[in-house]
Design an enzyme around this catalytic site. Structure first.
Site, mmCIF file in Angstrom:
data_model
loop_
_atom_site.group_PDB
_atom_site.id
_atom_site.type_symbol
_atom_site.label_atom_id
_atom_site.label_comp_id
_atom_site.label_asym_id
_atom_site.label_seq_id
_atom_site.Cartn_x
_atom_site.Cartn_y
_atom_site.Cartn_z
ATOM 1 C CG HIS A 195 -4.422 -3.433 3.319
ATOM 2 N ND1 HIS A 195 -4.298 -4.531 2.499
ATOM 3 C CD2 HIS A 195 -3.852 -2.393 2.661
ATOM 4 C CE1 HIS A 195 -3.678 -4.171 1.387
ATOM 5 N NE2 HIS A 195 -3.401 -2.889 1.468
ATOM 6 N NE ARG B 47 -4.529 1.358 2.612
ATOM 7 C CZ ARG B 47 -3.567 2.262 2.701
ATOM 8 N NH1 ARG B 47 -3.196 2.729 3.888
ATOM 9 N NH2 ARG B 47 -2.979 2.744 1.624
ATOM 10 C CG ASP C 230 0.964 -4.977 -13.206
ATOM 11 O OD1 ASP C 230 0.443 -5.997 -12.698
ATOM 12 O OD2 ASP C 230 0.657 -3.821 -12.867
ATOM 13 C CG ASP D 79 -5.201 -1.778 -7.238
ATOM 14 O OD1 ASP D 79 -5.303 -2.575 -8.182
ATOM 15 O OD2 ASP D 79 -4.116 -1.469 -6.735
ATOM 16 C CG ASP E 6 -4.071 0.298 -9.883
ATOM 17 O OD1 ASP E 6 -5.284 0.331 -9.637
ATOM 18 O OD2 ASP E 6 -3.246 0.949 -9.228
ATOM 19 C CB CYS F 156 -4.609 -6.058 -7.141
ATOM 20 S SG CYS F 156 -4.502 -4.960 -5.707
ATOM 21 C CE1 TYR F 157 -6.162 -4.379 -1.696
ATOM 22 C CE2 TYR F 157 -6.300 -2.480 -3.150
ATOM 23 C CZ TYR F 157 -5.695 -3.148 -2.111
ATOM 24 O OH TYR F 157 -4.612 -2.604 -1.490
ATOM 25 C CE LYS G 203 -5.258 5.263 1.851
ATOM 26 N NZ LYS G 203 -4.261 6.349 1.724
ATOM 27 C CG HIS H 78 -2.777 -4.945 -11.264
ATOM 28 N ND1 HIS H 78 -1.537 -4.435 -11.033
ATOM 29 C CD2 HIS H 78 -3.588 -4.461 -10.282
ATOM 30 C CE1 HIS H 78 -1.569 -3.648 -9.966
ATOM 31 N NE2 HIS H 78 -2.811 -3.649 -9.494
#
Length: 314
Positions: A168, A213, A309, A219, A302, A221-222, A216, A312
């Site tokens: 992850h 991952r 938010d 996103d 996201d 945030c990654y 998936k 992020h």
């Protein structure tokens, strides 16, 4: 800016994450230059975070809540960003060390997130990061951490939260950063080529952003978690000579700035070469973040269809 003073009722679900809200907001403000000449705001933030600190050491998710490594990480980093003598002095370093040492899991290795809580590599990074920033990092605190992290590396090359878990992005960043905080020599416990192969495959060719991952969705945030891994790997490939590494990066940016100012089409490929030292497509990532994740009213989300938010945005 308004959110740091008052939030709507739908933020009640993060009542146990109030130091994180402070960290996400002031980190973003710091990057944007929004903390300049804000001494009263900074003092209020420091006062609030001080009330989240427990007499037994560490910080809770809010005043009166038990100490937990995640809000401890957020609080310490937020106080460091505040950067005032008041902020530094609010941290009870002897008690913080006692709390961090108490969170060590002597049976399994690593750290538990709170007393009686779960054990995963987040704990290693949160604890060692806070200790490093507060200058209380000791061999006793780091003992056995590289070996524990090495058991979290999966057949894919990335890291799971605990031995046997799926690789992850967030856990991989925490794991790799934690090992480096114990000393560059401990990289011998990590299969760096395998990790590198795994992380370069996490940037999606169509979207441009990172997934956390295998199989998936992307996103934003990654961009931090996976993107941060590339900076660490780049430093490792530069033999971890920190001073010369950042001097070289600054020289690259200076040359790139000169090309920017010339605004000649024929030099754009040279500019891309200067800024493509990392092992991912930075331009594609920027386009995903700015075009797909930026809210027209401010802030980031996201992915398209989601709400903005503070997490992020940070």
């Amino acid at each position: 800016m308004d959110g740091i003073r008052e939030l709507d009722s739908h933020w009640d679900v993060l009542d146990a994450s109030r130091p994180w809200l402070c960290y996400w907001m002031i980190h973003s403000l710091k990057l944007l230059g929004g903390l300049e000449n804000r001494s009263e705001l900074i003092s209020d933030i420091v006062d609030f975070l001080g009330r989240c600190q427990n007499k037994t050491g560490g910080f809770g998710g809010g005043p009166g809540q038990f100490s937990h490594l995640a809000p401890t990480y957020a609080a310490v980093n937020a106080l460091v960003i505040c950067g005032t003598e008041e902020a530094y002095n609010i941290i009870n370093r002897p008690k913080l060390y006692e709390f961090l040492f108490k969170m060590r899991d002597e049976e399994n290795g690593g750290f538990v997130m709170h007393e009686g809580g779960e054990n995963d590599v987040r704990g290693c990074y949160c604890a060692l990061n806070a200790a490093s920033l507060c200058n209380i990092l000791t061999p006793q605190l780091t003992e056995g951490i590289p070996q524990f992290v090495s058991r979290c590396q999966t057949y894919e090359g990335g890291m799971g939260g605990f031995p046997g878990n799926e690789a992850h992005g967030g856990y991989t960043f925490c794991a790799l950063a934690a090992v480096l905080l114990t000393g560059i020599g401990n990289l011998k416990f990590i299969d760096v080529p395998s990790l590198t192969r795994w992380v370069v495959q996490r940037q999606m060719g169509f979207e441009g952003g990172f997934q956390g991952r295998t199989n998936k969705l992307v996103d934003s945030c990654y961009s931090f978690w996976q993107g941060g891994i590339f900076l660490i790997l780049d430093s490792i490939l530069s033999n971890w000579n920190v001073d010369s590494y950042w001097l070289n990066r600054n020289q690259i940016e200076d040359q790139a700035q000169k090309i920017d100012e010339s605004k000649t089409v024929k030099d754009t490929h040279i500019l891309d070469d200067f800024r493509s030292q990392l092992l991912f497509n930075q331009k594609n990532l920027q386009e995903y973040i700015l075009v797909c994740c930026q809210d027209e009213r401010g802030g980031f989300k996201d992915k398209p269809g989601k709400s903005k938010d503070f997490y992020h945005t940070c």
